[in-house]
Design a protein around this motif. Structure first.
Motif, mmCIF file in Angstrom:
data_model
loop_
_atom_site.group_PDB
_atom_site.id
_atom_site.type_symbol
_atom_site.label_atom_id
_atom_site.label_comp_id
_atom_site.label_asym_id
_atom_site.label_seq_id
_atom_site.Cartn_x
_atom_site.Cartn_y
_atom_site.Cartn_z
ATOM 1 N N ALA A 145 0.897 -1.154 0.060
ATOM 2 C CA ALA A 145 0.148 0.038 -0.217
ATOM 3 C C ALA A 145 0.818 1.130 0.023
ATOM 4 N N SER A 146 0.438 2.308 -0.653
ATOM 5 C CA SER A 146 1.106 3.679 -0.510
ATOM 6 C C SER A 146 2.378 3.392 -1.252
ATOM 7 N N SER A 147 2.656 2.591 -2.408
ATOM 8 C CA SER A 147 4.130 2.471 -2.859
ATOM 9 C C SER A 147 4.038 2.502 -4.347
ATOM 10 N N VAL A 148 5.081 2.702 -5.107
ATOM 11 C CA VAL A 148 5.249 2.605 -6.387
ATOM 12 C C VAL A 148 5.135 1.079 -6.857
ATOM 13 N N TRP A 149 5.597 0.347 -6.053
ATOM 14 C CA TRP A 149 5.376 -1.084 -6.356
ATOM 15 C C TRP A 149 3.822 -1.490 -6.256
ATOM 16 N N GLY A 150 3.040 -1.030 -5.451
ATOM 17 C CA GLY A 150 1.711 -1.105 -5.469
ATOM 18 C C GLY A 150 0.988 -0.616 -6.464
ATOM 19 N N LEU A 151 1.280 0.520 -7.055
ATOM 20 C CA LEU A 151 1.001 1.048 -8.119
ATOM 21 C C LEU A 151 1.303 0.373 -9.630
ATOM 22 N N ILE A 152 2.506 -0.309 -9.593
ATOM 23 C CA ILE A 152 2.730 -1.118 -10.719
ATOM 24 C C ILE A 152 1.989 -2.227 -10.610
ATOM 25 N N GLN A 212 -0.893 1.176 -23.472
ATOM 26 C CA GLN A 212 -0.640 0.928 -22.029
ATOM 27 C C GLN A 212 0.170 2.168 -21.692
ATOM 28 N N PHE A 213 1.320 2.514 -22.207
ATOM 29 C CA PHE A 213 2.027 3.780 -21.874
ATOM 30 C C PHE A 213 1.021 4.903 -21.476
ATOM 31 N N THR A 214 0.185 5.215 -22.420
ATOM 32 C CA THR A 214 -0.921 6.438 -22.372
ATOM 33 C C THR A 214 -1.915 6.262 -21.228
ATOM 34 N N ASN A 215 -2.333 5.014 -21.031
ATOM 35 C CA ASN A 215 -3.466 4.849 -20.096
ATOM 36 C C ASN A 215 -2.602 4.838 -18.778
ATOM 37 N N ILE A 216 -1.476 4.057 -18.395
ATOM 38 C CA ILE A 216 -0.941 4.557 -17.326
ATOM 39 C C ILE A 216 -0.380 5.840 -16.680
ATOM 40 N N TRP A 217 0.387 6.497 -17.734
ATOM 41 C CA TRP A 217 0.936 7.715 -17.715
ATOM 42 C C TRP A 217 -0.079 8.639 -17.246
ATOM 43 N N ASN A 218 -1.066 8.714 -18.039
ATOM 44 C CA ASN A 218 -2.164 9.655 -17.734
ATOM 45 C C ASN A 218 -3.235 9.469 -16.681
ATOM 46 N N ASP A 219 -2.913 8.372 -15.970
ATOM 47 C CA ASP A 219 -3.965 7.762 -14.944
ATOM 48 C C ASP A 219 -3.865 8.491 -13.836
ATOM 49 N N PHE A 220 -5.194 9.187 -13.281
ATOM 50 C CA PHE A 220 -5.321 9.929 -11.939
ATOM 51 C C PHE A 220 -5.935 9.344 -10.915
ATOM 52 N N LEU A 221 -6.864 8.430 -11.223
ATOM 53 C CA LEU A 221 -7.484 7.855 -10.075
ATOM 54 C C LEU A 221 -6.785 6.589 -9.309
ATOM 55 N N TYR A 222 -6.234 5.854 -9.961
ATOM 56 C CA TYR A 222 -5.540 4.944 -9.141
ATOM 57 C C TYR A 222 -4.084 5.693 -8.553
ATOM 58 N N GLY A 223 -3.683 6.565 -9.123
ATOM 59 C CA GLY A 223 -2.642 7.328 -8.609
ATOM 60 C C GLY A 223 -2.958 8.218 -7.449
ATOM 61 N N VAL A 224 -4.115 8.557 -7.407
ATOM 62 C CA VAL A 224 -4.290 9.413 -6.225
ATOM 63 C C VAL A 224 -4.825 8.774 -4.880
ATOM 64 N N VAL A 225 -5.569 7.327 -5.163
ATOM 65 C CA VAL A 225 -5.958 6.396 -4.292
ATOM 66 C C VAL A 225 -4.943 5.745 -3.682
ATOM 67 N N PHE A 226 -4.185 4.996 -4.664
ATOM 68 C CA PHE A 226 -3.325 4.093 -3.973
ATOM 69 C C PHE A 226 -1.650 4.501 -3.839
ATOM 70 N N SER A 227 -1.456 5.812 -3.936
ATOM 71 C CA SER A 227 -0.159 6.452 -3.605
ATOM 72 C C SER A 227 0.092 6.846 -2.448
ATOM 73 N N GLY A 228 1.259 6.963 -1.965
ATOM 74 C CA GLY A 228 1.829 7.621 -0.773
ATOM 75 C C GLY A 228 2.429 8.847 -0.921
ATOM 76 N N ALA A 229 2.893 9.577 0.250
ATOM 77 C CA ALA A 229 3.454 10.711 0.038
ATOM 78 C C ALA A 229 4.544 10.606 -0.837
ATOM 79 N N ASP A 230 5.531 9.673 -0.892
ATOM 80 C CA ASP A 230 6.768 9.498 -1.603
ATOM 81 C C ASP A 230 6.402 8.860 -3.035
ATOM 82 N N SER A 231 5.281 8.475 -3.449
ATOM 83 C CA SER A 231 4.995 7.717 -4.494
ATOM 84 C C SER A 231 4.023 8.134 -5.599
#
Length: 287
Positions: A145-152, A212-231
């Motif tokens: 949770a709240s990590s780059v690996w979680g977002l991946i 895939q590159f476009t979808n993942i780079w432009n994603d906001f929802l997953y980024g704001v929900v699953f990321s932490g302060a440093d990710s």
């Protein structure tokens, strides 16, 4: 020598309409780029569509390393690097798994494979909001949770249905005789995949990578929900920058930040756009 086609009135009308549509869709990009190269005084005193009198990259430098995104004033650089760390493995893994799934579901069918493929298609049409709560629980159980690996992991799982669909439909058009001949020659499952199927997959591979590159780079929802302060990815950083209140709103910095956030996808389409169209065309006549 072949005679050049004459420009009939209908053709001129079509070209004119296409030019107008192109100008309409490119106008926001022009405004963003132009404003990002102006000073605030010039933005206040000139037209929105006016070219910058003295172009400057100061707004870009501020957006990259000094703009405030909430309480932090380190610019978009850390968010940009987080997105790179996230998007490269996520695109590579989801595309690889999609290619393997498509190969199996089209050329090595087994009992229940059609049902499995139909179930996987639910992931293509399922709203992203549906999986937020269960995905949060899974990431918590895995300690991601709240990590780059979680977002991946989230983007890999979200992308597998689409990549599987692309590759499966493309591989369905490849002659089955190729697989049968290679099997008779003693080639294994992996040898056929590496030496025969993958070399024929360039068109759909380019399409899937860009998609895939476009979808993942432009994603906001997953980024704001699953990321932490440093990710937090670049989209979250851009949102934080635009919503950070200050005594003077620096529109040139906001426009430069938007350009920085969109630059990778613009470059991808500029460099590989023609291959994307060719890949879509090739896939359209398959299976």
């Amino acid at each position: 020598m072949m005679a050049r086609p004459r420009l009939s009135p209908a053709r001129l009308l079509l070209l004119g309409a296409l030019l107008l549509f192109a100008l309409f869709f490119l106008a926001p990009l022009y405004v963003m780029l132009s404003a990002s190269l102006k000073s605030m005084d010039e933005i206040r005193n000139t037209s929105l569509l006016a070219l910058p009198a003295s172009p400057s990259l100061q707004a870009w430098a501020t957006a990259w390393s000094a703009a405030c995104t909430g309480t932090d004033c380190g610019g978009l650089k850390p968010f940009f690097l987080n997105s790179l760390l996230m998007v490269l493995p996520a695109v590579g893994i989801s595309t690889s798994l999609g290619a393997l799934n498509g190969y199996v579901l089209s050329k090595w069918r087994f009992r229940g494979s059609e049902l499995l493929f139909a179930l996987m298609l639910f992931g293509v049409f399922m709203p992203m909001q549906v999986v937020l709560l269960p995905m949060s629980q899974v990431l918590g159980w895995l300690g991601l949770a709240s990590s780059v690996w979680g977002l991946i992991l989230v983007h890999v799982l979200a992308g597998i249905p689409s990549t599987t669909l692309f590759f499966r439909n493309y591989y369905a058009g490849l002659p089955d005789e190729l697989i049968k001949a290679a099997t008779l020659d003693g080639a294994s499952f992996w040898q056929i995949f590496r030496r025969i199927v993958l070399p024929l997959s360039a068109p759909i591979l380019v399409v899937t990578l860009i998609w895939q590159f476009t979808n993942i780079w432009n994603d906001f929802l997953y980024g704001v929900v699953f990321s932490g302060a440093d990710s937090k990815p670049i989209t979250v950083g851009l949102n934080n920058l635009a919503n950070t209140s200050s005594s003077v709103k620096e529109y040139n910095v906001d426009m430069a930040a938007a350009m920085i956030a969109g630059l990778p996808t613009l470059l991808v389409y500029a460099l590989a756009g023609k291959y994307f169209v060719r890949g879509l065309t090739a896939g359209a006549v398959k299976g």
